[in-house]
Design an enzyme around this catalytic site. Structure first.
Site, PDB file in Angstrom:
ATOM      1  CD  GLN A  86      -2.468  -1.236   2.739  1.00  0.00           C
ATOM      2  OE1 GLN A  86      -3.519  -0.661   2.977  1.00  0.00           O
ATOM      3  NE2 GLN A  86      -1.828  -1.920   3.656  1.00  0.00           N
ATOM      4  CG  ASP A  89       7.965   3.613   0.765  1.00  0.00           C
ATOM      5  OD1 ASP A  89       8.391   2.589   0.182  1.00  0.00           O
ATOM      6  OD2 ASP A  89       7.446   3.567   1.898  1.00  0.00           O
ATOM      7  CG  HIS A 104      -2.976   2.274  -1.755  1.00  0.00           C
ATOM      8  ND1 HIS A 104      -3.040   2.309  -0.385  1.00  0.00           N
ATOM      9  CD2 HIS A 104      -4.042   1.530  -2.152  1.00  0.00           C
ATOM     10  CE1 HIS A 104      -4.087   1.601   0.036  1.00  0.00           C
ATOM     11  NE2 HIS A 104      -4.708   1.118  -1.015  1.00  0.00           N
ATOM     12  CB  CYS A 131       1.452  15.538 -20.542  1.00  0.00           C
ATOM     13  SG  CYS A 131       1.637  13.822 -21.097  1.00  0.00           S
ATOM     14  N   GLY A 171       2.848  -4.386   9.001  1.00  0.00           N
ATOM     15  CA  GLY A 171       2.862  -2.940   9.217  1.00  0.00           C
ATOM     16  C   GLY A 171       1.676  -2.193   8.649  1.00  0.00           C
ATOM     17  CG  ASN A 197       1.059  -3.962  12.817  1.00  0.00           C
ATOM     18  OD1 ASN A 197       1.588  -3.432  11.840  1.00  0.00           O
ATOM     19  ND2 ASN A 197       0.160  -3.341  13.552  1.00  0.00           N
ATOM     20  CG  LEU A 198       4.880  -1.115  17.152  1.00  0.00           C
ATOM     21  CD1 LEU A 198       6.327  -1.572  17.290  1.00  0.00           C
ATOM     22  CD2 LEU A 198       4.824   0.388  16.958  1.00  0.00           C
ATOM     23  CB  ALA A 215       8.874  -3.710  10.490  1.00  0.00           C
TER      24      ALA A 215
HETATM   25  N1  APR Z   1       7.041  -1.902  12.793  1.00  0.00           N
HETATM   26  C1  APR Z   1       5.887  -2.556  12.494  1.00  0.00           C
HETATM   27  N2  APR Z   1       4.682  -1.965  12.482  1.00  0.00           N
HETATM   28  C2  APR Z   1       4.636  -0.646  12.779  1.00  0.00           C
HETATM   29  C3  APR Z   1       5.794   0.102  13.110  1.00  0.00           C
HETATM   30  C4  APR Z   1       7.041  -0.584  13.108  1.00  0.00           C
HETATM   31  N3  APR Z   1       8.191   0.023  13.405  1.00  0.00           N
HETATM   32  N4  APR Z   1       5.419   1.372  13.371  1.00  0.00           N
HETATM   33  C5  APR Z   1       4.097   1.416  13.226  1.00  0.00           C
HETATM   34  N5  APR Z   1       3.608   0.211  12.862  1.00  0.00           N
HETATM   35  C6  APR Z   1       2.221  -0.193  12.593  1.00  0.00           C
HETATM   36  C7  APR Z   1       1.192   0.566  13.408  1.00  0.00           C
HETATM   37  O1  APR Z   1       0.983  -0.084  14.669  1.00  0.00           O
HETATM   38  C8  APR Z   1      -0.045   0.483  12.499  1.00  0.00           C
HETATM   39  O2  APR Z   1      -0.803  -0.692  12.780  1.00  0.00           O
HETATM   40  O3  APR Z   1       1.943   0.117  11.249  1.00  0.00           O
HETATM   41  C9  APR Z   1       0.554   0.361  11.082  1.00  0.00           C
HETATM   42  C10 APR Z   1       0.402   1.617  10.241  1.00  0.00           C
HETATM   43  O4  APR Z   1      -0.953   1.845   9.983  1.00  0.00           O
HETATM   44  P1  APR Z   1      -1.457   3.095   9.101  1.00  0.00           P
HETATM   45  O5  APR Z   1      -0.789   4.336   9.552  1.00  0.00           O
HETATM   46  O6  APR Z   1      -2.936   3.079   9.111  1.00  0.00           O
HETATM   47  O7  APR Z   1      -0.865   2.763   7.628  1.00  0.00           O
HETATM   48  P2  APR Z   1      -1.455   1.785   6.524  1.00  0.00           P
HETATM   49  O8  APR Z   1      -2.168   0.642   7.133  1.00  0.00           O
HETATM   50  O9  APR Z   1      -0.356   1.499   5.573  1.00  0.00           O
HETATM   51  O10 APR Z   1      -2.509   2.719   5.808  1.00  0.00           O
HETATM   52  C11 APR Z   1      -3.239   2.217   4.704  1.00  0.00           C
HETATM   53  O11 APR Z   1      -4.221   4.354   4.364  1.00  0.00           O
HETATM   54  O12 APR Z   1      -4.225   6.666   4.201  1.00  0.00           O
HETATM   55  C12 APR Z   1      -4.112   5.491   3.528  1.00  0.00           C
HETATM   56  O13 APR Z   1      -3.365   5.271   1.369  1.00  0.00           O
HETATM   57  C13 APR Z   1      -2.877   5.327   2.681  1.00  0.00           C
HETATM   58  O14 APR Z   1      -1.795   3.271   2.015  1.00  0.00           O
HETATM   59  C14 APR Z   1      -2.314   3.993   3.116  1.00  0.00           C
HETATM   60  C15 APR Z   1      -3.530   3.309   3.720  1.00  0.00           C
END
Ligand code: APR
Length: 235
Positions: A86, A89, A104, A131, A171, A197-198, A215
């Site tokens: 998702q 980067d 995404h 463009c 993550g 996940n964290l 991670a």
């Molecule tokens: N290691 C592992 N997990 C981590 C770490 C880490 N160091 N730091 C944070 N996290 C976890 C958090 O606990 C959380 O559950 O990563 C998750 C990040 O969640 P979001 O911020 O909601 O990101 P994401 O799930 O990628 O968002 C999905 O939302 O806004 C949109 O398009 C955007 O692609 C994105 C989508």
């Protein structure tokens, strides 16, 4: 086949903010302002600045041990490994993942709304940009899937989920669909499902197992254990 879904948490220790953590991007910015088609129509300059800042930030960070471990898994695993990210980067790309779908979109690409061209874009983006394919002005937008838009590669992703033996989510908070629903599709197809996940996400109960921590520690650990199980004939 192993399908791995990644989210912002995998890039956090490289120095990129997540979205929904207390220090995340959505704590300061309104989603509707910078990540919807309506936000772009209302104030394109503000949206372009948001993505220009994030594109600049990318030049200052590097893939971490978690991105590298997934590239290693792909190189050493005897069957297919697909990373569906998702993240916009390019840290999986730089780490060496080859089978990789940016569902995404990508910060380092622009899309022409007039001719449909998808163009590499590594510098700042301005309203006056033209463009290079159709010469239209004011028609370029970031190649980012905004809220209310349909993610990319959905057919390919659903096909992979329907035949994977293992599904891993890394993550991601499990807030955003359709990605948050992949675990259920994979389970329906008979896959073992693992959350890394964290902390346990809001969808944690949908997974068979979970491994929790940063991670850069847990992803290399899981990859090492997965490869070792396979070498010993158990995986
Ligand atoms: N290691 C592992 N997990 C981590 C770490 C880490 N160091 N730091 C944070 N996290 C976890 C958090 O606990 C959380 O559950 O990563 C998750 C990040 O969640 P979001 O911020 O909601 O990101 P994401 O799930 O990628 O968002 C999905 O939302 O806004 C949109 O398009 C955007 O692609 C994105 C989508």
């Amino acid at each position: 086949m192993i399908v791995i879904l990644t989210g912002a948490g995998i890039s956090k220790e490289s120095g990129l903010a997540t979205f929904r953590d207390a220090d995340g991007l959505w704590a300061d910015m309104r989603v509707e302002d910078v990540a919807t088609p309506g936000g772009f129509r209302r104030n394109p300059g503000q949206v372009l600045k948001f993505y220009n800042d994030r594109r600049r930030e990318l030049a200052t960070v590097a893939p971490n041990a978690a991105h590298l471990a997934l590239a290693r898994l792909e190189a050493e695993w005897p069957e297919e490994v697909l990373v569906v990210t998702q993240n916009v980067d390019d840290l999986h790309d730089r780490a060496g993942s080859k089978a990789l779908l940016h569902m995404h979109g990508e910060l380092l690409k622009a899309r022409c709304q007039a001719c449909g061209a998808i163009l590499p874009w590594t510098t700042d983006f301005g309203l006056e940009d033209v463009c290079p394919q159709c010469r239209g002005q004011g028609v370029l937008r970031p190649h980012i899937v905004w809220f209310e838009e349909v993610p990319l590669y959905m057919d390919e992703i659903e096909r992979a989920l329907s035949r994977c033996r293992t599904f891993v989510s890394i993550g991601t908070s499990g807030n955003v669909y359709p990605a948050a629903g992949f675990v259920r599709l994979a389970r329906h197809a008979g896959a073992q499902t693992v959350e890394l996940n964290l902390e346990s996400s809001q969808g944690a109960a949908s997974f068979h197992t979970g491994l929790y921590g940063p991670a850069t520690r847990i992803v290399p650990q899981w990859v090492e254990e997965t490869l070792a199980r396979r070498r010993s004939g158990l995986g």
